[in-house]
Motif scaffolding. Structure first.
Motif, PDB file in Angstrom:
ATOM      1  N   SER A  83       6.356 -36.894 -11.818  1.00 40.94           N
ATOM      2  CA  SER A  83       7.774 -37.214 -11.644  1.00 40.94           C
ATOM      3  C   SER A  83       8.452 -36.214 -10.714  1.00 40.94           C
ATOM      4  N   ASP A  87      10.266 -37.111  -7.321  1.00 43.92           N
ATOM      5  CA  ASP A  87      11.694 -36.777  -7.251  1.00 43.92           C
ATOM      6  C   ASP A  87      12.025 -35.985  -5.984  1.00 43.92           C
ATOM      7  N   MET A 158      11.981 -42.489 -18.490  1.00 44.05           N
ATOM      8  CA  MET A 158      12.113 -41.542 -17.388  1.00 44.05           C
ATOM      9  C   MET A 158      12.330 -42.224 -16.036  1.00 44.05           C
ATOM     10  N   GLY A 161      15.721 -43.732 -15.904  1.00 46.38           N
ATOM     11  CA  GLY A 161      16.729 -42.683 -15.780  1.00 46.38           C
ATOM     12  C   GLY A 161      16.860 -42.181 -14.357  1.00 46.38           C
ATOM     13  N   GLN A 162      15.734 -42.067 -13.658  1.00 46.33           N
ATOM     14  CA  GLN A 162      15.784 -41.644 -12.254  1.00 46.33           C
ATOM     15  C   GLN A 162      16.470 -42.705 -11.396  1.00 46.33           C
ATOM     16  N   ASP A 165      20.097 -42.330 -11.965  1.00 44.69           N
ATOM     17  CA  ASP A 165      20.536 -41.103 -11.289  1.00 44.69           C
ATOM     18  C   ASP A 165      20.779 -41.378  -9.806  1.00 44.69           C
ATOM     19  N   HIS A 183      20.699 -39.138 -18.688  1.00 43.73           N
ATOM     20  CA  HIS A 183      19.855 -37.968 -18.932  1.00 43.73           C
ATOM     21  C   HIS A 183      18.952 -38.155 -20.144  1.00 43.73           C
ATOM     22  N   LYS A 186      16.134 -39.933 -18.312  1.00 41.11           N
ATOM     23  CA  LYS A 186      15.445 -39.201 -17.247  1.00 41.11           C
ATOM     24  C   LYS A 186      14.757 -37.936 -17.748  1.00 41.11           C
ATOM     25  N   THR A 187      15.443 -37.156 -18.556  1.00 42.03           N
ATOM     26  CA  THR A 187      14.905 -35.879 -19.028  1.00 42.03           C
ATOM     27  C   THR A 187      14.540 -35.936 -20.504  1.00 42.03           C
TER      28      THR A 187
END
Length: 301
Positions: A83, A87, A158, A161-162, A165, A183, A186-187
């Motif tokens: 990831s 990213d 995840m 979530g990205q 974002d 979040h 993603k996290t």
């Protein structure tokens, strides 16, 4: 030695055992040399190894066999590393630095970086399976843990979530609940899954699995808040990646919405909630997890 220094040292010790396994897990797999070099460049670049350590700690605390869970724990780091590689790509966050070194696509090239991420994600599922096939953990536990991790890492976790974002980047007026949801995917999803999977691999009762899940969910939120704060107050050398990049890219963060002081306080509140899910356990693993949760917020005080 302070409590923060003590837990940091213990985290490093536990991370080293994960590192020893990671050094071997991609070898003799028939991976082309350049692709292997790219995959190992990022996988072995250091880091706290928080996610695999959480798997092993929860597994051990609940009476499981952490040694048998090591391949599954390592799979968490493969997924996390993939990831990060993706990213950093120009089409995503466009970062040139990761863990104090050039990002994967800068050290190699974009195509190789994409394939390295793809390779790490796929190899992760082989490692998960190895916890049963090679190490002998009961197949039903491993299958359930794979299901949990696949959901956490996938489009509803995840990866999703990205995507959110990216939608939020450059936007103003993103409400706090939407930031929290993003979040959490993603996290937080992968950190939550690390704790939950550790409990599942131990064969723990459902009440313990729920405690692991809620502990992970809360420290996952705290971890992200602290990361947002550190992006403002720390420097590039300390972070190992460009400081101030969130603001530069127009990302919505906790400090941007709430200010630094309220963000720090919110992180503390989430950690305090996480600790309530450790109150019924005892021993060295419980103490480590307790101190680790505290350490997450100690980094900004």
């Amino acid at each position: 030695m302070t409590a923060a220094a003590t837990v940091k040292e213990e985290l490093a010790r536990r991370a080293a055992s994960v590192e020893e396994f990671l050094v071997t897990c991609l070898r003799d797999r028939g991976i082309p040399d350049r692709l292997l070099a790219s995959m190992e460049y990022s996988l072995l670049a250091g880091g706290k190894r928080l996610r695999p350590v959480l798997v092993l700690s929860w597994c051990g605390m609940l009476g499981g066999e952490p040694d048998k869970a090591m391949p599954f724990a390592a799979s968490m780091e493969c997924i996390h590393t993939y990831s990060l590689i993706h990213d950093d790509l120009p089409a995503m966050d466009d970062d040139d630095l990761r863990r104090g070194k050039p990002s994967n696509h800068k050290r190699f090239d974009e195509a190789t970086a994409i394939l390295a991420g793809d390779g790490l994600l796929t190899e992760a599922f082989g490692l998960m399976s190895a916890a049963s096939i090679v190490r002998g953990l009961p197949a039903d536990r491993v299958l359930r843990a794979i299901f949990v991790l696949a959901q956490a890492a996938g489009a509803g976790g995840m990866v999703g979530g990205q995507a959110v974002d990216m939608e939020f980047t450059g936007r103003t007026g993103v409400p706090l609940p939407e930031l929290q949801r993003m979040h959490a995917m993603k996290t937080g999803a992968l950190i939550t899954a690390a704790c939950e999977c550790g409990a599942i691999l131990a064969g723990a009762p459902e009440a313990d699995v729920a405690n692991a899940r809620e502990f992970g969910r809360n420290i996952g939120v705290a971890f992200q808040i602290v990361d947002d704060v550190l992006d403002v107050v720390s420097d590039t050398e300390t972070l190992g990646k460009p400081a101030g990049s969130d603001e530069a890219m127009g990302k919505t963060t906790y400090p941007a919405l709430m200010g630094l002081d309220k963000s720090k306080q919110l992180a503390v509140e989430y950690v305090e909630t996480a600790l309530t899910h450790l109150s019924g356990y005892y021993g060295g693993e419980q103490e480590f997890l307790w101190q680790l949760a505290r350490y997450i917020v100690d980094r900004v005080y």
